[in-house]
Design a protein around this motif. Structure first.
Motif, short mmCIF file in Angstrom:
data_model
loop_
_atom_site.label_atom_id
_atom_site.label_comp_id
_atom_site.label_asym_id
_atom_site.label_seq_id
_atom_site.Cartn_x
_atom_site.Cartn_y
_atom_site.Cartn_z
N UNK A 1 0.82 -1.21 0.00
CA UNK A 1 0.00 0.00 0.00
C UNK A 1 0.85 1.26 0.00
N UNK A 2 0.32 2.31 -0.62
CA UNK A 2 1.00 3.61 -0.60
C UNK A 2 1.05 4.19 0.81
N UNK B 1 2.85 12.89 0.15
CA UNK B 1 1.75 13.08 -0.81
C UNK B 1 1.11 11.75 -1.19
N UNK B 2 1.93 10.72 -1.38
CA UNK B 2 1.39 9.40 -1.70
C UNK B 2 0.57 8.85 -0.53
N UNK B 3 1.06 9.06 0.69
CA UNK B 3 0.33 8.61 1.88
C UNK B 3 -1.01 9.35 1.97
N UNK B 4 -0.98 10.65 1.77
CA UNK B 4 -2.21 11.46 1.84
C UNK B 4 -3.22 10.98 0.79
N UNK B 5 -2.73 10.69 -0.42
CA UNK B 5 -3.62 10.19 -1.47
C UNK B 5 -4.24 8.85 -1.08
N UNK B 6 -3.44 7.98 -0.49
CA UNK B 6 -3.95 6.67 -0.06
C UNK B 6 -5.01 6.84 1.03
N UNK C 1 9.32 9.71 10.34
CA UNK C 1 8.65 10.48 9.29
C UNK C 1 7.45 11.19 9.93
N UNK C 2 7.73 12.33 10.56
CA UNK C 2 6.74 13.03 11.37
C UNK C 2 5.54 13.49 10.54
N UNK C 3 5.78 14.04 9.36
CA UNK C 3 4.67 14.52 8.53
C UNK C 3 3.73 13.38 8.16
N UNK C 4 4.29 12.24 7.84
CA UNK C 4 3.47 11.07 7.49
C UNK C 4 2.70 10.59 8.72
N UNK C 5 3.36 10.56 9.87
CA UNK C 5 2.67 10.16 11.10
C UNK C 5 1.51 11.10 11.40
N UNK C 6 1.72 12.40 11.19
CA UNK C 6 0.63 13.36 11.41
C UNK C 6 -0.57 13.06 10.52
N UNK D 1 -4.08 11.89 12.17
CA UNK D 1 -5.29 12.70 11.91
C UNK D 1 -6.38 11.88 11.24
N UNK D 2 -5.98 10.88 10.47
CA UNK D 2 -6.94 10.01 9.80
C UNK D 2 -7.48 8.92 10.73
#
Length: 191
Positions: A2-3, A10-15, A41-46, A50-51
């Motif tokens: 999975x992305x 950006x890929x994580x956000x899209x997924x 990877x703080x931005x990805x964790x955020x 949040x999701x």
């Protein structure tokens, strides 16, 4: 794969936006949030938090995203996960809460933050050690471990809580030649 496991935010956000399963697992039983925490990877964790990603999801090694913050010592990551209200009582495969490996590794700022988060600063792991004992027994007595000891004492850690053999943190500090740590403990009323 999975992305959600991608290193690109950006890929994580899209997924996430596409409705991907936040609790999907890799071949080691790790969720995307646990991988993001491990790799700091703080931005990805955020994005994942949040999701609604679970900060308490156990992997195959009995780690959770929250527990891994104690190993990495990442204060920004700890703040992201504290906002998700992790279970501070979940223990790792050694029976320790996140504060214990952080103390052993000399993660001063992490210990300062987490010791005042409501975590049990006197939690005893399977070895019979608290965060304070780990900082002394496995620490080098240098400035970082001195600061960890100070932070634990300031947070109310019991300075006389002994290990399984009845040896106190002060006795361990003295036997290891950690003069400065011993002084900190004595000043805090240790016997």
């Amino acid at each position: 794969m999975s992305h959600l496991f991608a290193a690109d935010a950006n890929l994580v956000r899209q997924a996430v936006d596409a409705g991907a399963d936040l609790e999907t697992r890799d071949d080691r039983g790790r969720t995307p949030l646990l991988v993001a925490v491990t790799e700091d990877r703080v931005e990805i964790a955020e994005i994942l938090v949040k999701a609604g990603a679970d900060p308490n999801a156990l992997d195959g090694r009995h780690d959770t995203p929250w527990l891994v913050t104690g190993v990495t010592g990442s204060v920004p990551m700890a703040k992201v996960l504290l906002a998700a209200k992790p279970d501070l009582t979940i223990t790792n495969r050694f029976g320790g809460v996140s504060l214990i490996p952080a103390s052993e590794r000399g993660h001063v700022e992490y210990v300062r933050l987490v010791a005042t988060s409501g975590i049990d600063v006197d939690h005893v792991n399977d070895l019979g050690w608290t965060a304070l004992l780990e900082a002394v027994i496995l620490g080098d007595g240098g400035q970082r471990h001195q600061d960890v000891v100070r932070a634990l004492v300031a947070a109310g850690a019991s300075v006389d809580l002994a290990d399984k053999e009845g040896v106190t943190p002060l006795a361990h500090a003295r036997s290891k030649g950690q003069t400065a740590v011993a002084r900190i403990l004595q000043d805090a009323g240790a016997h």
